[in-house]
Design a protein around this motif. Structure first.
Motif, PDB file in Angstrom:
ATOM      1  N   GLU A 109     -12.005   8.682  -2.763  1.00 11.65           N
ATOM      2  CA  GLU A 109     -12.409   7.344  -3.195  1.00 11.65           C
ATOM      3  C   GLU A 109     -11.484   6.860  -4.317  1.00 11.65           C
ATOM      4  OE1 GLU A 109     -16.542   7.207  -3.839  1.00 11.65           O
ATOM      5  OE2 GLU A 109     -16.544   5.038  -4.272  1.00 11.65           O
ATOM      6  N   GLY A 110     -11.059   5.631  -4.215  1.00 15.62           N
ATOM      7  CA  GLY A 110     -10.191   5.077  -5.266  1.00 15.62           C
ATOM      8  C   GLY A 110      -8.715   5.134  -4.905  1.00 15.62           C
ATOM      9  N   ASP A 111      -8.364   6.042  -3.982  1.00 14.72           N
ATOM     10  CA  ASP A 111      -6.974   6.065  -3.506  1.00 14.72           C
ATOM     11  C   ASP A 111      -6.700   4.813  -2.682  1.00 14.72           C
ATOM     12  OD1 ASP A 111      -6.514   8.510  -4.647  1.00 14.72           O
ATOM     13  OD2 ASP A 111      -6.825   9.667  -2.801  1.00 14.72           O
ATOM     14  N   GLU A 112      -5.416   4.505  -2.546  1.00 14.90           N
ATOM     15  CA  GLU A 112      -5.069   3.325  -1.753  1.00 14.90           C
ATOM     16  C   GLU A 112      -4.176   3.705  -0.568  1.00 14.90           C
ATOM     17  OE1 GLU A 112      -5.086   0.211  -5.541  1.00 14.90           O
ATOM     18  OE2 GLU A 112      -3.203   0.604  -4.483  1.00 14.90           O
ATOM     19  N   ILE A 113      -4.390   2.973   0.531  1.00 21.24           N
ATOM     20  CA  ILE A 113      -3.498   3.045   1.694  1.00 21.24           C
ATOM     21  C   ILE A 113      -2.910   1.644   1.811  1.00 21.24           C
ATOM     22  CG2 ILE A 113      -3.354   3.415   4.189  1.00 21.24           C
ATOM     23  CD1 ILE A 113      -6.183   4.777   3.928  1.00 21.24           C
ATOM     24  N   TRP A 114      -1.591   1.572   1.926  1.00 25.38           N
ATOM     25  CA  TRP A 114      -0.964   0.245   2.044  1.00 25.38           C
ATOM     26  C   TRP A 114      -0.362   0.041   3.422  1.00 25.38           C
ATOM     27  CZ3 TRP A 114       0.853  -3.480  -1.961  1.00 25.38           C
ATOM     28  CH2 TRP A 114       0.114  -3.378  -3.130  1.00 25.38           C
ATOM     29  N   VAL A 115      -0.603  -1.168   3.943  1.00 22.33           N
ATOM     30  CA  VAL A 115       0.051  -1.606   5.182  1.00 22.33           C
ATOM     31  C   VAL A 115       0.637  -2.992   4.885  1.00 22.33           C
ATOM     32  CG1 VAL A 115      -1.468  -0.308   6.748  1.00 22.33           C
ATOM     33  CG2 VAL A 115      -2.133  -2.601   6.008  1.00 22.33           C
ATOM     34  N   SER A 116       1.082  -3.699   5.913  1.00 22.71           N
ATOM     35  CA  SER A 116       1.526  -5.080   5.663  1.00 22.71           C
ATOM     36  C   SER A 116       0.815  -6.010   6.629  1.00 22.71           C
ATOM     37  CB  SER A 116       3.041  -5.216   5.810  1.00 22.71           C
ATOM     38  OG  SER A 116       3.346  -5.466   7.159  1.00 22.71           O
ATOM     39  N   GLU A 117       0.924  -7.293   6.336  1.00 28.77           N
ATOM     40  CA  GLU A 117       0.217  -8.293   7.139  1.00 28.77           C
ATOM     41  C   GLU A 117       0.861  -8.482   8.516  1.00 28.77           C
ATOM     42  OE1 GLU A 117       0.065 -11.923   4.924  1.00 28.77           O
ATOM     43  OE2 GLU A 117      -1.794 -12.579   5.879  1.00 28.77           O
ATOM     44  N   LEU A 118       2.038  -7.892   8.716  1.00 27.50           N
ATOM     45  CA  LEU A 118       2.669  -8.103  10.027  1.00 27.50           C
ATOM     46  C   LEU A 118       2.525  -6.911  10.968  1.00 27.50           C
ATOM     47  CD1 LEU A 118       5.411  -6.329   9.738  1.00 27.50           C
ATOM     48  CD2 LEU A 118       6.453  -8.446   8.939  1.00 27.50           C
ATOM     49  N   GLU A 119       1.676  -5.961  10.600  1.00 31.38           N
ATOM     50  CA  GLU A 119       1.590  -4.747  11.435  1.00 31.38           C
ATOM     51  C   GLU A 119       1.001  -5.010  12.821  1.00 31.38           C
ATOM     52  OE1 GLU A 119       3.166  -2.104  10.487  1.00 31.38           O
ATOM     53  OE2 GLU A 119       3.534  -3.258   8.649  1.00 31.38           O
TER      54      GLU A 119
END
Ligand code: PMP
Length: 404
Positions: A109-119
């Motif tokens: 909890e609290g960790d982040e996963i990043w993606v992008s809006e164009l995936e």
């Protein structure tokens, strides 16, 4: 480039050289056509004896194992890696899911996963699921109005909370080429693992995973002139070691008792069950096929076609381009003014032109740049300038119908 030169590549593709073949195939981003060398490799494999890999000592099994492991080496060389760093998958979607499942244990909890809006949804939905499972937070790098990702926004908000950045090399909707080395450098400074979805890049760029520096790289065979049902997950050695297997069974084990099991070494630990042997052999044949042409010439051919198509579409008064990224490869999305993309695609089909229309499995991008979806033209090695002219002629004809 002369038209004779353009046809150099086309003649290797039987499906585009049939008598009365009239289809202008501009949908290679969905799946590429298959060259004769791949068809022969598949036929030869079955014709000369099929056996299961790594299991038996008889001749057919030995042949199959040798061909299968030699295919792994071919793939590794193609992307500047080593055979032990190549895991076979059924495609990019399975690879993304293997990563999301295999890295779940490392998130809290609290960790982040990043993606992008164009995936593509394949590199988005598994991360949504993982975030929900682990109570991590999913963050999205927004895109600018031209379709490029907002790098400043990414750099401003990215922190050591981020454990995974999963990002496309090339957008399957608008062809935007992302600055992967820059993203990798930034994300790794904070200790994040970087996953690159290379499904739309592998056929159009000189992909070298070492130069890119990413932890994992994924692609599918059927988008690089190979068969369907086969794909690749590359990982740095320590990144693969950090990945927990999420599919269990034969091949991936070392010792098994009724109560417990230990795992095989890499790459087998991540390849449970009978693999797609002929798919691997077919994909290796596709990459060998590509390798026979000087890289620069092959890429120049595609670049000049892309530039030609871009120029023609830009100049057309009834065409509106969707996304104008700074760097682009492989494909162009557009709409015809006043015509729903679905209606346009149906009409293109009547002119024997194969295009894709819709949201291209990237709804967040579509919502931002093209609410009704768009028409996508995507190129392969076999396309020619005449086919682009045919497309433009069809656009003129369609617009005339609607102007009446
Ligand atoms: N990512 C991107 C960028 C894609 O274009 C695609 C296929 N359209 C995928 C992932 C999924 O690939 P596959 O269907 O071969 O698993």
């Amino acid at each position: 480039m002369t038209s004779a030169k353009q046809h150099i590549y086309r003649r290797y593709f039987p499906s585009l050289n049939r008598e009365n073949q009239q289809l202008t195939y501009l949908d290679s981003a969905a799946s590429t056509q298959v060259p004769e060398a791949v068809l022969n490799a598949i036929q030869n494999y079955y014709q000369h004896g099929h056996g299961n890999v790594h299991r038996a000592s008889h001749q057919f099994a030995r042949q199959a194992t040798n061909a299968f492991e030699s295919a792994r080496k071919t793939i590794a060389e193609f992307i500047g890696s080593k055979a032990d760093n190549i895991i076979w998958t059924s495609g990019t979607t399975q690879g993304c899911n293997m990563l999301a499942n295999g890295l779940a244990y490392s998130l809290t909890e609290g960790d982040e996963i990043w993606v992008s809006e164009l995936e593509h949804h394949s590199n988005l939905v598994p991360w949504q699921q993982l975030a929900a499972r682990t109570r991590a937070t999913l963050k999205c790098i927004p895109i600018l109005n031209n379709g490029d990702i907002d790098i400043d926004n990414f750099k401003e908000h990215f922190s050591e909370k981020c454990k995974i950045l999963a990002i496309s090399h090339v957008s399957n909707s608008i062809g935007a080429l992302l600055p992967i080395p820059e993203l990798v450098r930034h994300a790794q400074q904070y200790g994040a693992k970087v996953i690159v979805d290379g499904a739309q890049a592998i056929a159009h760029l000189d992909v070298n995973v070492e130069r890119l520096g990413c932890d994992y790289y994924l692609f599918s065979g059927h988008k690089v002139y190979g068969p369907t049902g086969i794909g690749v997950l590359y990982g740095k050695t320590e990144a693969l070691e950090a990945l927990q297997p999420s599919i269990f069974g034969g091949e991936m084990i070392s010792q098994v008792s009724c109560e417990t099991s230990t795992w095989n070494r890499l790459p087998y630990r991540l390849e449970a069950g009978t693999p797609n042997i002929v798919g691997a052999i077919g994909l290796a044949a596709a990459l060998k096929f590509l390798k026979q042409f000087p890289l620069k010439e092959r890429l120049n051919h595609e670049r000049s076609l892309l530039n030609y198509a871009l120029k023609k579409l830009r100049e057309h008064p009834k065409v509106e381009l969707i996304g104008t990224p700074m760097m682009r490869v492989g494909l162009i999305s557009f709409v015809l003014k006043g015509i729903h993309p679905q209606d346009a695609a149906t009409l293109f089909d009547q002119y024997n032109i194969a295009l894709r229309c819709g949201h291209h499995c990237a709804m967040p991008l579509s919502k931002k740049l093209a609410k009704q979806g768009s028409i996508r033209l995507s190129l392969g090695l076999y396309n020619t300038q005449q086919e682009i002219d045919k497309l433009i002629e069809a656009i003129d004809n369609i617009m005339e119908l609607f102007d009446e």
